[in-house]
Scaffold this motif. Structure first.
Motif, mmCIF file in Angstrom:
data_model
loop_
_atom_site.group_PDB
_atom_site.id
_atom_site.type_symbol
_atom_site.label_atom_id
_atom_site.label_comp_id
_atom_site.label_asym_id
_atom_site.label_seq_id
_atom_site.Cartn_x
_atom_site.Cartn_y
_atom_site.Cartn_z
ATOM 1 N N GLY A 41 -44.597 -32.369 -33.270
ATOM 2 C CA GLY A 41 -43.845 -33.601 -33.763
ATOM 3 C C GLY A 41 -43.127 -34.196 -32.729
ATOM 4 N N LEU A 42 -42.654 -33.365 -31.663
ATOM 5 C CA LEU A 42 -42.094 -33.920 -30.608
ATOM 6 C C LEU A 42 -43.292 -34.658 -29.732
ATOM 7 N N GLY A 43 -44.331 -34.427 -29.663
ATOM 8 C CA GLY A 43 -45.197 -35.156 -28.878
ATOM 9 C C GLY A 43 -45.532 -36.515 -29.898
ATOM 10 N N GLY A 44 -45.621 -36.391 -30.991
ATOM 11 C CA GLY A 44 -45.868 -37.835 -31.858
ATOM 12 C C GLY A 44 -44.629 -38.433 -31.544
ATOM 13 N N LEU A 45 -43.289 -38.055 -31.705
ATOM 14 C CA LEU A 45 -42.165 -39.095 -31.684
ATOM 15 C C LEU A 45 -42.041 -39.373 -30.285
ATOM 16 N N PHE A 64 -44.304 -22.441 -36.696
ATOM 17 C CA PHE A 64 -43.114 -23.397 -36.696
ATOM 18 C C PHE A 64 -42.733 -24.087 -35.183
ATOM 19 N N LEU A 65 -42.898 -23.282 -34.183
ATOM 20 C CA LEU A 65 -42.894 -23.932 -32.983
ATOM 21 C C LEU A 65 -44.017 -24.736 -32.562
ATOM 22 N N THR A 66 -44.950 -24.641 -33.003
ATOM 23 C CA THR A 66 -46.263 -25.544 -32.725
ATOM 24 C C THR A 66 -45.923 -27.004 -33.427
#
Length: 158
Positions: free
Chosen positions: A95-99, A88-90
């Protein structure tokens, strides 16, 4: 009851029968030394075994929770939970990197759109200059063409 009393031996007779079964002389000197040596040794070993038993009981009482925590059922379950949390953390980090990448792309696109009119005007000016230069060369070539044609005609006449 009277019949029973007749079968009993008097107390003195019992002591005499016990004395007759025992040897006449007492224990030998080596037997006395063996008993004197082994009695404290046996007591010491009995005490040590009691202490070992007590330590085992106390140790099991203290280590039972540790055994429960590291049981064959709970360790794989804990590993599974750790892997799930890591997943989940990964996922969140990716997702944060993609955003963040999308935000960077949007910012670059917005900058490109805001600079586009200036760039388009610069491109139009460069194209107009290039077209003007090409037109000038075409005029020069057109003017030079009749003179070259006359030179070529003059050479063919000779």
């Amino acid at each position: 009851m009277a019949g029973r009393g007749e079968h009993r031996q008097p107390t003195g007779a019992i002591t005499e029968s016990v004395k007759s079964s025992l040897p006449d002389k007492g224990p030998t000197r080596s037997q006395a030394i063996a008993v004197a040596t082994l009695f404290p040794t046996g007591g010491l070993l009995l005490t040590l075994s009691g202490l070992a038993l007590a330590a085992s009981v106390v140790g099991m009482g203290l280590l039972a929770p540790v055994f429960l925590l590291f049981s064959p059922v709970l360790v794989p379950a804990a590993l599974l939970m750790a892997l799930a949390v890591t997943g989940f953390l990964t996922s969140g980090a990716l997702g944060l990197g993609g955003l963040s990448s999308l935000a960077c792309f949007a910012r670059a696109t917005r900058d490109l759109v805001t600079k586009a009119p200036e760039t388009i005007e610069q491109s139009k000016r460069k194209m107009a200059e290039a077209a003007g230069a090409a037109g000038q060369r075409a005029k020069e070539a057109a003017q030079a063409l009749p003179s070259k044609a006359q030179e070529g005609a003059g050479k063919t006449d000779k």
